[in-house]
Design a protein around this motif. Structure first.
Motif, PDB file in Angstrom:
ATOM      1  N   LEU A   1      53.977  14.513 -50.020  1.00  0.00           N
ATOM      2  CA  LEU A   1      53.274  14.073 -50.916  1.00  0.00           C
ATOM      3  C   LEU A   1      51.744  14.369 -50.814  1.00  0.00           C
ATOM      4  CD1 LEU A   1      54.846  10.809 -50.880  1.00  0.00           C
ATOM      5  CD2 LEU A   1      53.788  11.885 -52.985  1.00  0.00           C
ATOM      6  N   LYS A   2      51.555  13.999 -48.982  1.00  0.00           N
ATOM      7  CA  LYS A   2      50.204  14.303 -48.686  1.00  0.00           C
ATOM      8  C   LYS A   2      49.513  16.345 -48.382  1.00  0.00           C
ATOM      9  CE  LYS A   2      50.079  15.698 -43.725  1.00  0.00           C
ATOM     10  NZ  LYS A   2      49.944  15.845 -41.965  1.00  0.00           N
ATOM     11  N   LEU A   3      50.779  16.943 -49.117  1.00  0.00           N
ATOM     12  CA  LEU A   3      50.098  17.804 -49.354  1.00  0.00           C
ATOM     13  C   LEU A   3      49.919  17.776 -50.823  1.00  0.00           C
ATOM     14  CD1 LEU A   3      49.960  20.907 -48.393  1.00  0.00           C
ATOM     15  CD2 LEU A   3      52.304  21.257 -49.542  1.00  0.00           C
ATOM     16  N   ARG A   4      50.461  17.022 -51.258  1.00  0.00           N
ATOM     17  CA  ARG A   4      50.136  16.991 -52.938  1.00  0.00           C
ATOM     18  C   ARG A   4      48.874  16.261 -52.756  1.00  0.00           C
ATOM     19  NH1 ARG A   4      49.945  20.289 -57.232  1.00  0.00           N
ATOM     20  NH2 ARG A   4      49.603  18.925 -59.005  1.00  0.00           N
TER      21      ARG A   4
ATOM     22  N   ARG B   1      54.447  25.769 -44.074  1.00  0.00           N
ATOM     23  CA  ARG B   1      54.156  24.183 -44.827  1.00  0.00           C
ATOM     24  C   ARG B   1      53.460  24.199 -45.864  1.00  0.00           C
ATOM     25  NH1 ARG B   1      51.135  20.767 -40.136  1.00  0.00           N
ATOM     26  NH2 ARG B   1      50.740  18.577 -41.650  1.00  0.00           N
ATOM     27  N   ASN B   2      52.526  25.230 -46.753  1.00  0.00           N
ATOM     28  CA  ASN B   2      52.115  24.654 -47.405  1.00  0.00           C
ATOM     29  C   ASN B   2      51.842  25.290 -49.482  1.00  0.00           C
ATOM     30  OD1 ASN B   2      49.634  23.469 -46.250  1.00  0.00           O
ATOM     31  ND2 ASN B   2      48.618  25.283 -46.240  1.00  0.00           N
ATOM     32  N   ASP B   3      53.137  25.814 -49.089  1.00  0.00           N
ATOM     33  CA  ASP B   3      54.578  26.324 -49.828  1.00  0.00           C
ATOM     34  C   ASP B   3      55.201  25.194 -50.324  1.00  0.00           C
ATOM     35  OD1 ASP B   3      56.536  26.877 -51.634  1.00  0.00           O
ATOM     36  OD2 ASP B   3      57.288  28.959 -50.104  1.00  0.00           O
ATOM     37  N   GLU B   4      54.981  24.973 -51.813  1.00  0.00           N
ATOM     38  CA  GLU B   4      55.504  23.119 -52.284  1.00  0.00           C
ATOM     39  C   GLU B   4      57.309  23.556 -53.236  1.00  0.00           C
ATOM     40  OE1 GLU B   4      52.337  22.461 -55.257  1.00  0.00           O
ATOM     41  OE2 GLU B   4      50.910  22.286 -53.784  1.00  0.00           O
ATOM     42  N   GLY B   5      57.421  24.810 -52.680  1.00  0.00           N
ATOM     43  CA  GLY B   5      58.504  25.311 -53.596  1.00  0.00           C
ATOM     44  C   GLY B   5      59.894  24.487 -52.720  1.00  0.00           C
ATOM     45  N   TRP B   6      61.001  25.778 -53.024  1.00  0.00           N
ATOM     46  CA  TRP B   6      62.053  24.751 -51.669  1.00  0.00           C
ATOM     47  C   TRP B   6      61.858  25.464 -50.359  1.00  0.00           C
ATOM     48  CZ3 TRP B   6      65.901  21.706 -52.916  1.00  0.00           C
ATOM     49  CH2 TRP B   6      66.046  21.368 -54.807  1.00  0.00           C
ATOM     50  N   MET B   7      61.032  26.472 -50.163  1.00  0.00           N
ATOM     51  CA  MET B   7      61.155  27.155 -48.528  1.00  0.00           C
ATOM     52  C   MET B   7      60.164  26.633 -47.916  1.00  0.00           C
ATOM     53  SD  MET B   7      62.330  29.545 -47.225  1.00  0.00           S
ATOM     54  CE  MET B   7      62.403  30.901 -46.397  1.00  0.00           C
ATOM     55  N   GLY B   8      59.204  25.668 -48.718  1.00  0.00           N
ATOM     56  CA  GLY B   8      58.715  24.573 -47.797  1.00  0.00           C
ATOM     57  C   GLY B   8      59.643  23.383 -47.685  1.00  0.00           C
ATOM     58  N   PHE B   9      60.414  23.122 -48.823  1.00  0.00           N
ATOM     59  CA  PHE B   9      61.136  21.368 -49.016  1.00  0.00           C
ATOM     60  C   PHE B   9      61.487  21.711 -47.431  1.00  0.00           C
ATOM     61  CE2 PHE B   9      64.732  18.745 -49.604  1.00  0.00           C
ATOM     62  CZ  PHE B   9      64.335  18.065 -49.862  1.00  0.00           C
ATOM     63  N   VAL B  10      63.068  23.112 -47.950  1.00  0.00           N
ATOM     64  CA  VAL B  10      64.014  23.306 -46.791  1.00  0.00           C
ATOM     65  C   VAL B  10      63.506  23.136 -45.226  1.00  0.00           C
ATOM     66  CG1 VAL B  10      65.151  25.093 -46.282  1.00  0.00           C
ATOM     67  CG2 VAL B  10      65.249  24.158 -48.783  1.00  0.00           C
ATOM     68  N   SER B  11      62.158  24.059 -45.084  1.00  0.00           N
ATOM     69  CA  SER B  11      61.528  24.271 -43.787  1.00  0.00           C
ATOM     70  C   SER B  11      61.076  22.880 -43.288  1.00  0.00           C
ATOM     71  CB  SER B  11      60.705  25.620 -43.832  1.00  0.00           C
ATOM     72  OG  SER B  11      59.090  25.062 -44.611  1.00  0.00           O
ATOM     73  N   GLY B  12      60.717  22.661 -44.005  1.00  0.00           N
ATOM     74  CA  GLY B  12      60.333  20.896 -43.380  1.00  0.00           C
ATOM     75  C   GLY B  12      61.290  19.792 -43.243  1.00  0.00           C
ATOM     76  N   ILE B  13      62.211  20.538 -44.184  1.00  0.00           N
ATOM     77  CA  ILE B  13      63.401  19.242 -43.338  1.00  0.00           C
ATOM     78  C   ILE B  13      64.267  19.650 -41.810  1.00  0.00           C
ATOM     79  CG2 ILE B  13      65.611  18.630 -44.320  1.00  0.00           C
ATOM     80  CD1 ILE B  13      64.505  17.314 -45.288  1.00  0.00           C
ATOM     81  N   CYS B  14      64.069  21.182 -41.940  1.00  0.00           N
ATOM     82  CA  CYS B  14      64.472  21.944 -40.866  1.00  0.00           C
ATOM     83  C   CYS B  14      63.724  20.758 -39.490  1.00  0.00           C
ATOM     84  CB  CYS B  14      64.488  23.035 -40.316  1.00  0.00           C
ATOM     85  SG  CYS B  14      65.481  23.657 -41.829  1.00  0.00           S
TER      86      CYS B  14
END
Length: 120
Positions: free
Chosen positions: A107-110, A15-28
């Protein structure tokens, strides 16, 4: 859908990963949230659409008297399947909403990270 997404993301180790892993896991997570919430909400959308379609008719010519009456008539004449006509198209259409949820979460994380950095 937002509540389901937030619950799933609360259990996401990336969840707190700002890279691709956080983005892809968020999409899933957003896709799963959409797939879980749409079948629950869709019958209410069907009733809303049916009532909207006849809203321009005079009250005496309307088929449905209320939302409850509309749902009851659909179930009586078309069965449970009648409430879910078009669900697959709605699921496909809703796939784009995953990006809205992930964008909001990123955005919320950032902003949360920036806020915490300002007050450390």
């Amino acid at each position: 859908q937002l509540g389901t997404f937030d619950t799933i993301m609360g259990r996401n180790p990336y969840r707190n990963d700002e890279g691709w892993m956080g983005f892809v896991s968020g999409i899933c997570a957003a896709q799963v949230a959409g797939l879980l919430s749409r079948p629950i909400c869709y019958p209410f959308s069907t009733v809303r659409r049916r009532l909207q379609m006849e809203s321009d008719k005079p009250r005496s010519e309307r088929i449905y008297r209320s939302a409850f009456h509309c749902m009851k008539c659909i179930l009586a004449t078309e069965g449970l399947h009648g409430l879910y006509k078009g669900l697959m198209a709605d699921i496909v259409r809703g796939m784009g909403s995953a990006f809205v949820l992930v964008g909001y979460d990123r955005l919320k994380l950032r902003f949360h990270k920036d806020f915490d950095d300002d007050y450390d």
